[in-house]
Design an enzyme around this catalytic site. Structure first.
Site, PDB file in Angstrom:
ATOM      1  N   SER A   1      94.505  53.727  27.732  1.00 36.67           N
ATOM      2  CA  SER A   1      93.552  53.108  27.254  1.00 36.67           C
ATOM      3  C   SER A   1      93.664  52.894  25.425  1.00 36.67           C
ATOM      4  O   SER A   1      94.667  53.899  25.311  1.00 36.67           O
ATOM      5  CB  SER A   1      93.175  54.773  26.539  1.00 36.67           C
ATOM      6  OG  SER A   1      91.983  54.855  28.617  1.00 36.67           O
TER       7      SER A   1
ATOM      8  N   CYS B   1      86.352  46.875  27.236  1.00 34.97           N
ATOM      9  CA  CYS B   1      86.129  46.206  26.001  1.00 34.97           C
ATOM     10  C   CYS B   1      87.398  45.901  25.760  1.00 34.97           C
ATOM     11  O   CYS B   1      87.908  44.649  24.766  1.00 34.97           O
ATOM     12  CB  CYS B   1      85.131  47.213  24.660  1.00 34.97           C
ATOM     13  SG  CYS B   1      86.152  48.719  24.635  1.00 34.97           S
ATOM     14  N   ASN B   2      87.962  47.050  26.160  1.00 36.70           N
ATOM     15  CA  ASN B   2      89.377  47.008  26.105  1.00 36.70           C
ATOM     16  C   ASN B   2      90.039  46.511  26.936  1.00 36.70           C
ATOM     17  O   ASN B   2      92.186  46.283  27.198  1.00 36.70           O
ATOM     18  CB  ASN B   2      90.262  48.309  25.618  1.00 36.70           C
ATOM     19  CG  ASN B   2      90.140  49.034  24.510  1.00 36.70           C
ATOM     20  OD1 ASN B   2      90.333  47.441  24.043  1.00 36.70           O
ATOM     21  ND2 ASN B   2      89.169  49.566  23.698  1.00 36.70           N
ATOM     22  N   ARG B   3      89.934  45.843  28.266  1.00 35.79           N
ATOM     23  CA  ARG B   3      90.495  45.008  29.613  1.00 35.79           C
ATOM     24  C   ARG B   3      89.367  44.822  30.557  1.00 35.79           C
ATOM     25  O   ARG B   3      88.533  44.896  30.734  1.00 35.79           O
ATOM     26  CB  ARG B   3      91.164  46.730  30.174  1.00 35.79           C
ATOM     27  CG  ARG B   3      90.436  47.307  30.801  1.00 35.79           C
ATOM     28  CD  ARG B   3      91.524  48.836  31.295  1.00 35.79           C
ATOM     29  NE  ARG B   3      91.690  48.889  30.773  1.00 35.79           N
ATOM     30  CZ  ARG B   3      93.287  49.552  30.453  1.00 35.79           C
ATOM     31  NH1 ARG B   3      94.163  48.822  30.990  1.00 35.79           N
ATOM     32  NH2 ARG B   3      93.364  49.791  29.322  1.00 35.79           N
TER      33      ARG B   3
ATOM     34  N   GLY C   1      71.904  48.840  18.166  1.00 33.43           N
ATOM     35  CA  GLY C   1      72.854  49.544  19.485  1.00 33.43           C
ATOM     36  C   GLY C   1      72.247  50.850  19.900  1.00 33.43           C
ATOM     37  O   GLY C   1      72.542  51.693  18.731  1.00 33.43           O
ATOM     38  N   ALA C   2      71.631  50.924  20.968  1.00 37.55           N
ATOM     39  CA  ALA C   2      71.518  52.422  21.147  1.00 37.55           C
ATOM     40  C   ALA C   2      72.345  52.778  22.842  1.00 37.55           C
ATOM     41  O   ALA C   2      71.526  53.549  22.813  1.00 37.55           O
ATOM     42  CB  ALA C   2      70.251  52.145  21.376  1.00 37.55           C
TER      43      ALA C   2
ATOM     44  N   GLY D   1      88.024  59.523  27.665  1.00 40.65           N
ATOM     45  CA  GLY D   1      87.193  59.809  28.911  1.00 40.65           C
ATOM     46  C   GLY D   1      86.394  58.677  29.312  1.00 40.65           C
ATOM     47  O   GLY D   1      86.321  58.917  29.922  1.00 40.65           O
ATOM     48  N   GLN D   2      85.508  57.788  28.546  1.00 35.67           N
ATOM     49  CA  GLN D   2      84.834  56.763  29.467  1.00 35.67           C
ATOM     50  C   GLN D   2      85.424  56.056  29.762  1.00 35.67           C
ATOM     51  O   GLN D   2      84.867  55.995  31.172  1.00 35.67           O
ATOM     52  CB  GLN D   2      84.260  56.138  27.643  1.00 35.67           C
ATOM     53  CG  GLN D   2      83.166  55.669  28.101  1.00 35.67           C
ATOM     54  CD  GLN D   2      83.049  54.675  27.004  1.00 35.67           C
ATOM     55  OE1 GLN D   2      83.444  54.492  25.639  1.00 35.67           O
ATOM     56  NE2 GLN D   2      81.449  53.927  27.088  1.00 35.67           N
TER      57      GLN D   2
END
Length: 428
Positions: A109, A50-52, A189-190, A115-116
């Site tokens: 990040s 989502c960020n890169r 969303g899940a 950590g993700q």
């Protein structure tokens, strides 16, 4: 090194541009195949979060490789290079290697130490191998980077209490709404991000949560992890009913087009109300025009930066400790890379010695005649191979282990001269 990375990230690129270049996992195989089809590209790996979006590659010719990957990004985003260029970064050689290690360690990040991202780098490596993009060099680079990310989290405190995008989103909600207690909260969303949303919402006192998801089973599994919490599961067909009954809505789905728009929200939202929508998906789940709907306050991942900034300063010293470890990892990768230049010489030496062994073995067996059966021939074959391997073992190990670049090159030149070897690299 002929390693490079071209990409863009949350640091310089707004979400409306990032979402144009996002590559869902379902489209990754096609993207890798398209990139591998360019004449200069030898290996490829695509990291899309989502960020890169970052594309790591090995190129025969670096200038051509950069041009080809840039063209891919233009085609993907339907933007001219002149429009895209202000957002792109290009890193070559050691800079590209260090960047991937920093990404893996969470130093690049939005949330320092997140950590993700390490799991996302592992997935990039795994899918790059599966779809035939990752070869010998990128395989080693990603293995080293993943190891570096683990080491940083083990040997420093940067991963301790590190917040995620999801926890930052919950903090943002708390800032905008003062308290989360007694609010009706809806999560659309899940997936992994939603699991973290539930965890952090409960820790902040949210006590009425509704999960809306296309897969009822997956949503029920998530709710089942918190049996004592007041969590309701609803199907996607009831999404708008759930939103109408909520004060706070988070969206985190893999949809490639907005699922909430001005057209579908305006008729159902009370213009005098105060509904907060927080979208942590890229591509966005909430259309930009929703900001114009009365009674709605809307935020996306780029709005998390102010929240995250509050946590950054205390983590900067931990980042400095991590940098020192990454320098060691970079040196280790460079040593491996430099050892690759010994491969042609070693290959040529082994080829020559093997040719001599086969020729002399054939002569010996022809003299012995038919009295030697297949079993005896196999024993002699094995014996000669063993002798050759043992003779070559130490020189090869010493050549690969030589750290002094000039000394290694002198040794290789000496071997090629003494054994009159062909340079295998000339025939590639």
């Amino acid at each position: 090194m002929n390693i490079a990375v071209i990409g863009l990230s949350h640091k310089t690129t707004p979400v409306e541009v990032r979402e144009k270049l996002s590559i869902p996992e379902a489209e990754l195989q096609e993207a890798i195949a398209q990139l591998r089809a360019y004449p200069s590209i030898e290996e490829i790996a695509v990291l899309s979060t989502c960020n890169r979006l970052e594309i790591y590659f090995i190129a025969k010719d670096m200038e051509s490789g950069v041009r080809e990957v840039s063209q891919f990004l233009c085609d993907r985003s339907h933007m001219m290079l002149s429009e895209l260029r202000p957002y792109l970064f290009v890193l070559l050689h050691q800079d590209a290697v260090m960047h991937l290690m920093r990404v893996s360690a969470g130093l690049e990040s939005l949330v320092l130490g997140e950590g993700q991202i390490l799991a996302q780098v592992k997935t990039t490596h795994k899918l790059g191998q599966k779809h035939k993009g990752v070869g010998r060099v990128l395989n080693q680079l990603f293995k080293q980077a993943i190891g570096a990310g683990k080491r940083v989290r083990t040997e420093t405190s940067i991963g301790t209490g590190a917040v995620s995008i999801s926890s930052a989103a919950v903090e943002l909600a708390q800032l905008k709404m003062d308290s989360l207690t007694d609010l009706n909260v809806c999560i659309v969303g899940a997936g992994k991000m939603s699991k973290l949303l539930v965890k952090h919402l409960l820790s902040k006192g949210a006590d009425r949560i509704t999960i809306v998801n296309r897969s009822q089973r997956r949503a029920e599994e998530l709710a089942g992890q918190y049996p004592s919490a007041n969590i309701v599961v609803r199907p996607l067909s009831e999404m708008f009913d759930a939103i109408v009954q909520s004060n706070l809505v988070f969206t985190s789905t893999g949809a490639t087009q907005p699922i909430l728009t001005k057209a579908n929200l305006e008729p159902i939202v009370d213009a005098t109300g105060d509904l907060v929508l927080i979208d942590i998906s890229v591509p966005r789940n909430i259309a930009a025009d929703v900001t114009g709907v009365s009674g709605i306050r809307c935020y996306n991942v780029d709005d998390l930066k102010a929240v995250v900034a509050q946590n950054q300063e205390s983590r900067r010293q931990m980042a400095l400790e991590a940098e020192a470890l990454l320098e060691e990892e970079l040196a280790s990768f460079e040593s491996w890379w430099q050892s690759l230049e010994t491969v042609p010489t070693i290959s040529s030496l082994r080829k020559k010695i093997e040719t001599i062994r086969e020729q002399e073995l054939e002569k010996a067996l022809s003299r012995l005649g038919t009295e030697f059966d297949d079993k005896h021939q196999e024993v002699i074959e094995s014996l000669t191979r063993g002798i050759v391997n043992k003779i070559l073992h130490d020189p090869m190990v010493q050549l690969r282990a030589q750290q002094d670049l000039e000394a290694r090159r002198i040794a290789m030149h000496t071997l090629r001269t003494l054994f009159d070897l062909e340079d295998e690299s000339l025939h590639r």
